[in-house]
Write an enzyme that holds these catalytic residues in place. Structure first.
Site, PDB file in Angstrom:
ATOM      1  CE  LYS A  12      -1.597  -7.734  -4.269  1.00  0.00           C
ATOM      2  NZ  LYS A  12      -0.878  -6.942  -3.248  1.00  0.00           N
ATOM      3  CE1 TYR A  52      -5.662  -4.483  -1.457  1.00  0.00           C
ATOM      4  CE2 TYR A  52      -6.060  -3.693  -3.678  1.00  0.00           C
ATOM      5  CZ  TYR A  52      -5.456  -4.583  -2.816  1.00  0.00           C
ATOM      6  OH  TYR A  52      -4.642  -5.570  -3.313  1.00  0.00           O
ATOM      7  CG  PHE A  60      -0.552   2.424   1.772  1.00  0.00           C
ATOM      8  CD1 PHE A  60      -1.488   1.479   1.373  1.00  0.00           C
ATOM      9  CD2 PHE A  60      -0.376   2.645   3.132  1.00  0.00           C
ATOM     10  CE1 PHE A  60      -2.236   0.766   2.295  1.00  0.00           C
ATOM     11  CE2 PHE A  60      -1.120   1.938   4.071  1.00  0.00           C
ATOM     12  CZ  PHE A  60      -2.051   0.996   3.650  1.00  0.00           C
ATOM     13  CB  THR A  94       2.462  -7.410   3.391  1.00  0.00           C
ATOM     14  OG1 THR A  94       1.347  -8.066   4.000  1.00  0.00           O
ATOM     15  CG2 THR A  94       1.960  -6.438   2.348  1.00  0.00           C
ATOM     16  NE  ARG A 105       2.257 -11.023  -0.438  1.00  0.00           N
ATOM     17  CZ  ARG A 105       1.274 -10.929   0.441  1.00  0.00           C
ATOM     18  NH1 ARG A 105       1.491 -11.184   1.725  1.00  0.00           N
ATOM     19  NH2 ARG A 105       0.075 -10.566   0.050  1.00  0.00           N
ATOM     20  CG  ASN A 118       2.514  -7.690  -2.258  1.00  0.00           C
ATOM     21  OD1 ASN A 118       1.799  -7.593  -3.251  1.00  0.00           O
ATOM     22  ND2 ASN A 118       2.101  -7.333  -1.058  1.00  0.00           N
ATOM     23  CG  HIS A 121      -5.347  -9.903  -1.846  1.00  0.00           C
ATOM     24  ND1 HIS A 121      -5.244  -9.031  -0.793  1.00  0.00           N
ATOM     25  CD2 HIS A 121      -6.529 -10.561  -1.687  1.00  0.00           C
ATOM     26  CE1 HIS A 121      -6.327  -9.139  -0.032  1.00  0.00           C
ATOM     27  NE2 HIS A 121      -7.124 -10.063  -0.555  1.00  0.00           N
ATOM     28  CD  GLU A 132     -10.327  -9.845   0.585  1.00  0.00           C
ATOM     29  OE1 GLU A 132      -9.792 -10.949   0.324  1.00  0.00           O
ATOM     30  OE2 GLU A 132      -9.755  -8.964   1.252  1.00  0.00           O
TER      31      GLU A 132
END
Length: 161
Positions: A12, A52, A60, A94, A105, A118, A121, A132
């Site tokens: 990320k 997502y 969120f 997570t 993480r 975090n 993914h 994905e």
């Protein structure tokens, strides 16, 4: 049984800007997993919403979209025995405060007040991984190859890679 699977990993934006790309990739390779597809991209809002989509309408959702589109990411297809489960365990919980030390993480995730960063993914199921992967990679961007050590771990009757 040899359950070779593929899963999607996204390094990320926070991990990219903190210079953690190599460290994270290294962990997967040291575990014996194989990177069969990888590229750096900047996820736009449209792609983020597709990725997502199961979170659309949740409180969120907007923060999640803002987070994943804030800077470039590295997307990878990781292959190996039980790759989905193995990568999820390596990633850790997570929420970084709940992630065990030694997980990605747990070691690199940050909890900064009202936001969590975090760093990674990881697909949560084989079905999610397939969906994905298809969002980020064309079939010709995923490669079949033998790692140098593949021959070592094969049974004698399958010595060739």
């Amino acid at each position: 049984m040899n359950e070779v699977e593929r899963t999607l990993v996204i390094i990320k934006p926070d991990a990219v800007v903190r210079g953690l790309i190599g460290e994270i990739i290294s962990r997967f390779e040291k575990k014996g997993l194989k990177i069969v597809g990888m590229k750096m991209i900047w996820i736009d809002r449209e792609l983020a919403e597709k990725h997502y989509e199961e979170h659309k309408g949740k409180p969120f959702f907007e923060a999640l979209i803002d987070y994943i589109t804030k800077a470039p990411v590295v997307v990878m297809v990781v292959e190996g025995r039980y790759a989905v489960e193995v990568v999820r365990k390596m990633a850790g919980a997570t929420d970084p405060k709940d992630a065990a030390p030694g997980t990605i993480r747990g070691d690199y995730g940050l909890d900064i007040g009202d936001a969590i960063y975090n760093v990674i993914h990881a697909s949560d199921s084989k079905e999610s991984a397939e969906r994905e992967i298809s969002l980020y990679f064309k079939p010709e961007e995923i490669y079949e190859y033998c790692k140098a050590a593949d021959w070592f771990y094969r049974e004698k009757k399958q010595a060739k890679c």
